[in-house]
Design a protein around this motif. Structure first.
Motif, PDB file in Angstrom:
ATOM      1  N   THR A   1       0.968  -1.111  -0.003  1.00  0.00           N
ATOM      2  CA  THR A   1       0.073  -0.119  -0.146  1.00  0.00           C
ATOM      3  C   THR A   1       1.016   1.169  -0.061  1.00  0.00           C
ATOM      4  N   GLU A   2       0.190   2.361  -0.413  1.00  0.00           N
ATOM      5  CA  GLU A   2       0.893   3.664  -0.487  1.00  0.00           C
ATOM      6  C   GLU A   2       1.415   3.912   0.970  1.00  0.00           C
ATOM      7  N   PHE A   3       0.460   3.470   2.106  1.00  0.00           N
ATOM      8  CA  PHE A   3       1.194   3.560   3.669  1.00  0.00           C
ATOM      9  C   PHE A   3       2.530   2.964   3.922  1.00  0.00           C
ATOM     10  N   ALA A   4       2.273   1.761   3.319  1.00  0.00           N
ATOM     11  CA  ALA A   4       3.725   1.070   3.674  1.00  0.00           C
ATOM     12  C   ALA A   4       4.856   1.592   2.897  1.00  0.00           C
ATOM     13  N   ALA A   5       4.448   2.007   1.443  1.00  0.00           N
ATOM     14  CA  ALA A   5       5.581   2.608   0.816  1.00  0.00           C
ATOM     15  C   ALA A   5       6.088   4.043   1.722  1.00  0.00           C
ATOM     16  N   LYS A   6       5.142   4.788   2.069  1.00  0.00           N
ATOM     17  CA  LYS A   6       5.757   5.954   2.814  1.00  0.00           C
ATOM     18  C   LYS A   6       6.401   5.608   4.066  1.00  0.00           C
ATOM     19  N   GLN A   7       6.132   4.713   4.655  1.00  0.00           N
ATOM     20  CA  GLN A   7       6.832   4.189   5.970  1.00  0.00           C
ATOM     21  C   GLN A   7       8.282   3.655   5.738  1.00  0.00           C
ATOM     22  N   LEU A   8       8.211   3.213   4.591  1.00  0.00           N
ATOM     23  CA  LEU A   8       9.611   2.330   4.371  1.00  0.00           C
ATOM     24  C   LEU A   8      10.603   3.571   3.822  1.00  0.00           C
ATOM     25  N   GLY A   9      10.086   4.540   3.402  1.00  0.00           N
ATOM     26  CA  GLY A   9      11.245   5.739   2.740  1.00  0.00           C
ATOM     27  C   GLY A   9      11.537   5.224   1.442  1.00  0.00           C
ATOM     28  N   ASP A  10      12.626   5.861   0.868  1.00  0.00           N
ATOM     29  CA  ASP A  10      13.135   5.522  -0.407  1.00  0.00           C
ATOM     30  C   ASP A  10      13.493   4.132  -0.577  1.00  0.00           C
ATOM     31  N   VAL A  11      13.045   3.359  -1.633  1.00  0.00           N
ATOM     32  CA  VAL A  11      13.173   2.249  -1.631  1.00  0.00           C
ATOM     33  C   VAL A  11      14.344   2.126  -2.693  1.00  0.00           C
ATOM     34  N   VAL A  12      15.291   1.175  -2.511  1.00  0.00           N
ATOM     35  CA  VAL A  12      16.576   1.016  -2.988  1.00  0.00           C
ATOM     36  C   VAL A  12      16.891  -0.235  -3.674  1.00  0.00           C
ATOM     37  N   PHE A  13      15.865  -1.449  -3.170  1.00  0.00           N
ATOM     38  CA  PHE A  13      16.283  -2.744  -3.970  1.00  0.00           C
ATOM     39  C   PHE A  13      14.997  -3.418  -3.458  1.00  0.00           C
TER      40      PHE A  13
END
Length: 127
Positions: A27-39
């Motif tokens: 989800t968008e919530f999870a993506a925001k919690q993660l921060g910038d995804v690198v891998f």
């Protein structure tokens, strides 16, 4: 896609069914919690998953998080775009940032997942 087309887990994965194929992402919530995804690490095509089984990881500048299957099934496709563009998780989590496609999949699991309204309530209650 309409949010009502998706079902959600308490681990912030989503699943959307199109015919006999189910697409899975976070989800968008999870993506925001993660921060910038690198891998992003995803399973091999042909792997059979059980509902709730870890199938991959997302690494961000903040943490490494496991991905869990919202339904059992066979991995029919993985998002190869992550090899060169892992940031798709952040940029478009409900679209181009999908992780895997399951075909066939266990559709009976869908009734145990949250719809969009229930997921929104779940997020508000967690605050």
């Amino acid at each position: 896609m309409n949010p009502s087309d998706r079902r959600y887990t308490q681990d912030h994965e989503w699943i959307r069914v199109d015919g006999d194929t189910a697409t899975v992402g976070i989800t968008e919530f999870a993506a925001k919690q993660l921060g910038d995804v690198v891998f992003v690490e995803l399973p091999e095509i042909g792997r059979t998953l059980e509902r709730g089984e870890a199938f991959g990881t997302v690494e961000s500048v903040k943490a490494v998080s496991e991905l869990y299957a919202p339904a059992g099934g066979t991995v029919a496709a993985v998002n190869a775009e992550f090899e060169s563009s892992p940031e798709l998780v952040n940029d478009d989590p409900f679209g181009d940032g999908w992780f895997i496609k399951l075909k066939p999949f266990d559709s009976s699991a869908l009734k145990e997942l949250m719809d969009a309204a229930a997921y929104d309530t779940f997020l508000k209650d967690a605050e």
